[in-house]
Structure formats: C-alpha cells, structure tokens
Design a protein around this motif. Sequence first.
Motif, PDB file in Angstrom:
ATOM      1  N   ARG A 103      39.784  40.155  -3.517  1.00 24.42           N
ATOM      2  CA  ARG A 103      40.858  39.174  -3.412  1.00 24.42           C
ATOM      3  C   ARG A 103      40.464  37.951  -2.588  1.00 24.42           C
ATOM      4  O   ARG A 103      41.136  36.919  -2.649  1.00 24.42           O
ATOM      5  N   PHE A 104      39.388  38.053  -1.812  1.00 22.55           N
ATOM      6  CA  PHE A 104      38.882  36.883  -1.105  1.00 22.55           C
ATOM      7  C   PHE A 104      38.240  35.919  -2.097  1.00 22.55           C
ATOM      8  O   PHE A 104      37.715  36.330  -3.140  1.00 22.55           O
ATOM      9  N   SER A 105      38.261  34.641  -1.747  1.00 23.95           N
ATOM     10  CA  SER A 105      37.705  33.630  -2.648  1.00 23.95           C
ATOM     11  C   SER A 105      37.118  32.473  -1.843  1.00 23.95           C
ATOM     12  O   SER A 105      37.538  32.202  -0.716  1.00 23.95           O
ATOM     13  N   SER A 106      36.162  31.794  -2.453  1.00 22.85           N
ATOM     14  CA  SER A 106      35.624  30.560  -1.880  1.00 22.85           C
ATOM     15  C   SER A 106      35.887  29.377  -2.809  1.00 22.85           C
ATOM     16  O   SER A 106      35.335  28.293  -2.605  1.00 22.85           O
ATOM     17  N   GLU A 107      36.707  29.593  -3.818  1.00 24.40           N
ATOM     18  CA  GLU A 107      37.050  28.527  -4.761  1.00 24.40           C
ATOM     19  C   GLU A 107      37.932  27.500  -4.053  1.00 24.40           C
ATOM     20  O   GLU A 107      39.002  27.824  -3.540  1.00 24.40           O
ATOM     21  N   PRO A 108      37.530  26.228  -4.010  1.00 20.65           N
ATOM     22  CA  PRO A 108      38.312  25.236  -3.261  1.00 20.65           C
ATOM     23  C   PRO A 108      39.522  24.732  -4.039  1.00 20.65           C
ATOM     24  O   PRO A 108      39.532  24.725  -5.276  1.00 20.65           O
ATOM     25  N   TYR A 109      40.505  24.317  -3.308  1.00 19.53           N
ATOM     26  CA  TYR A 109      41.590  23.524  -3.875  1.00 19.53           C
ATOM     27  C   TYR A 109      41.086  22.088  -3.975  1.00 19.53           C
ATOM     28  O   TYR A 109      40.475  21.568  -3.041  1.00 19.53           O
TER      29      TYR A 109
END
Length: 543
Positions: free
Chosen positions: A447-453
């Motif tokens: 569920r962790f992510s490094s995808e930026p807004y």
Amino acid sequence: MVGELERPLVSNDVDLAQDQSNDLTRNYDLEGECHLNAALLRPPRTEGLVHKQRLSSASRRLALGDSVVGDVSDPLDGILVGQTLKRRVVTEHLVELQKHGRPENQSQNLRFGTENDRPQESVPNTDAISDQRSCLSLQVVSGPSCGLHCSVLSTSTARLPLTLGRVPPSYLLLKDYEVSGKHAMITWNLNKLRWELVDMGSLNGTLLNSRPINHPDPGSRLWGDPVELASGDTITVGTTSNIYVHISSHNERLVPFGVGMTSDPMSLRRGGKKLPMEDVCYYHWPLPGIYQFGVFGICDGHGGVVAAKSASKILPEMVATILADSVKRERVVSEQDASDVLRDAFSQTEASMNNYYEGCTATLLLVWADADENFFAQCANVGDSACFINMDGKQIKMTEDHKVTSCSERLRIEGIGEPLKDGETRLCGLNLARMLGDKFVKQQDSRFSSEPYISQVVHLKKSSGAFALLASDGLWDVVSFKKAVQLVVQTRERHPTETENLAEKIAEVMLDEARTQRTKDNTSIIFIDFDSISTVSSCKVRP
C-alpha cells in the motif's frame, strides 16, 4: 518525524557542560565583513541550497551525510582554553578509510606530504582570469556552529587562503572543541583553476565526503596534500561539524524573482529536548546548462536525514538530465506541461535511492520561461510538505497530502483492493503512505507508494502579485494557507518600496509565526516572490 539520539557525542570519560550551541551564530560575507546575526549569505546571485542533517540512531559509522547532531558543550575547568578536545576514534577506522581511498577519478588528489608541501599563498593575476571567477560558499550544516556560512570569490586575494578553525583569525570560526585552532585551509589554485582543501596537521583530522585527507600519521601534525573541492562536497572536521560546499560561476544568471529561504529545527519545542534537523531545502536557478528552467524543493526526512539528503541531491539532477534532451525540453515549453518530466524524475530518483530504513517527503516546484519571458510553474510531491501559489488573490494548491488519514490516500489504498481498517491511521508505524526511500516497509506492505501527485500548470501572470510558498509540515501544523497569505500581505504593506530583500523578510515572518504558535516539528520555508528581483542565493539556517 524526528527521533531521539541517545549516543554520547564524545567519550564518556569527558563530562561536558551544556549549551555551547546556544552561542550567537556568526554570518560571514568574505567580500565584506563578519556580522553577528546578519542577513542571509550572499554569494553571487545564482542558485541557493541548504542541507541540514543528523545521523540515524541505528547508524554507527561516519559516512557522507551521516552527521551526528547533539549537544557539544563548553569544556570543564579542567580543560584548558584553546585546547582541542581529542575525540576517541579508533585509528583502524581511519586506516580502513584510507585503504579504500576516493573514487578512481579523484584518487590522484589524495597524496600526503610534509609541512614543506603546504600550498603557497600566491597572488593571481585577476585581470587574466576575470572571466573565470569562481564563488565558493560554505555552510555549516551540523554541529555546534550549525548555520554558520561564508562566501568568497577566487579573485579576492586579500581573503585567501580561507582557514577553518576554532580560534581567530580563522575565517570560518567553528565553536567546536574537537576542531583544532587552525584545522584546515581552502585555497584557489590559479594554475588549475580550482578550489583545493588541505588539512593543516589537525589533531582529529579532516574528512572529505567521508574520506580522510589528513596525513596518514595523525600524531605527526604534518599537513596533508591539497585535494580538489567540488560543488556538493561535504567537509567533516571533528565529529559533528559538517560543512557543505557550493561552487558556482560568478557570471551565472540572476534569479529572475525574489527568493527567501529559512529553517529552524525548533530544537526546544518538545519538553526542552533538542530535535535533530531532518529537513533539507534547496533551489537551483538555472538548472545546469538549461537556463530557462529552475527547481525549488523541500525534503522532510523521517528516521534520519540521510534519505532527505539523497533525494535533495538526486531529484534535481534527474530533472536536469531529462530536460537536457532538447526534444523533451521543447515539448514542455510548447505544450506548457512538465507532467512527464516530473513523473519520470521521481521514478528515477526512487530507483536510485538505497534507503531501506529511512525515508522522506519530497516536494519539487519546477519553474520555467518561454521565449516571450512568460513564466510557468508546476509541482510534484510525495508526503506532506505542501506548496501553494497565490495569484490575483486566489490560492492554488499545488500539492496533495499523503498522510494515511487523508481522504485521497484512503481512496487510493481502497482502489488497490486493500482498504484501511476503521481507525487505522498508520502503516507499519508510519503516518505517511507515499514517500521516497523506506524500501524495507515498501517490501512489506504494497500500500506504500512513491508515485507523485502532479499539479496543474500555473501561468504566472505579470503584475498579479503572484507568489509561491513551500514548507515542511512544521509550518502547516500551525499555520493555514489563509493565515500565510495574510502574513505575506501584511509584510508587503509594511515594506512597500523594498523589493530586493522582501522575500527574505517574508520567509522569516513565516518562521517566526510557526515559532510563536509553538510548532513541534522541524520547519523549513521557501518563499518565491514573482513580483521582485532577488540577489540572494542561499538559505539561512537557525541553529
């Protein structure tokens, strides 16, 4: 996002008193004079950056970025004034570092000599190299003198060589009892047109990017050989005093708008205990070789500052590398959209980071100009370091909050088929669901992510009173966007004719407000005033 550091700074058999670090910070401009509590460092009008760092309590090695921040105190009566406090560092550790040496392309600079090999204080022909002037800026980013900074031009023969030490007439005067009276020297090598660092036979030695440059016999008190300095290097003197190096051309372009940056660890806001500084703020204008683009960013570390330091270095490099492709650069300008550039830069930064047990937020504002000198801005972020732009009296939110408790993150997590339970506010003990680094927990929980807004693109209209404000959560925990706008308006009204230093004043006003509201976290602020011109290229750090 800060932890506690319990390991003693020096050997347990030396009982040090407290509060040496409370001495007034000196700010030096080596083109002028030394000022107590002066304004920001003012090297030649280019890019500015700041690093503040500490060592994770889990780490026990002295390496690049692994800085120990703790109480370094005044000596007891039994320690003589002017005496260097010998740190207890195992000799084998230094020998091991010397065996490894620096990377091959730098190893030729690591020669060790005698006192007769000291660099000569030659007087350069400034007329012959007037077009090759270089500006050296030094910032103490950890240790008792954290926040001290100075700058000098390569043509300033009256100010060179520049000495680092604990007693006058050292130009960078470090109140650290593990630093020798005259510890190290920086000179401008006229023949090779480069800055060089040499250890002056110090008692505790000097490290450059974690590698010792002092004479291999630490007891001989002989000088080491000169080693080339590069922008981004870290000089370590003593155990805790880390000095960040920034080198720029004196002829680099002016930042075309006002920039003010300031930080404070808010070190006494939690039960009187000092907080280690885990924020890193920086900006680069222009990006190297890409004169119409610049970046402004903040990284807020958790579990230590190492991940924040890595991200603040790698992320702008990735942006610059991508924009070095003329096709991609022209596409951004023509389409007025840098979404792909920002997304790729974050992805490549995450792939390049090897931080398994530390992570950080990352907020980066990309600003660029077209051929008609119209300015545009677009932001990308992971975490909770926020940014907004105010234009024509309207606030435009440029970031998204990625706390586990935020609605957007709960919806994202629910969309991947693993919804949060009722009342669940943390994942693996962290209150953030998106960040850079933290590779270990990302392997444990998908569920962790490094995808930026990625924000919308904002066209910064002229004469619109536009400004941007980036800050770590230390500010936003106690100051709303609306209150921040009020503070900007009030400060502008109090200084209607001032343009050059207005951005600095506004940044300081924001920091003072966070302090007044008793924030309990590190606070870093970048204020960009698109209605004024800046001559400032550095960031003031409160010790």
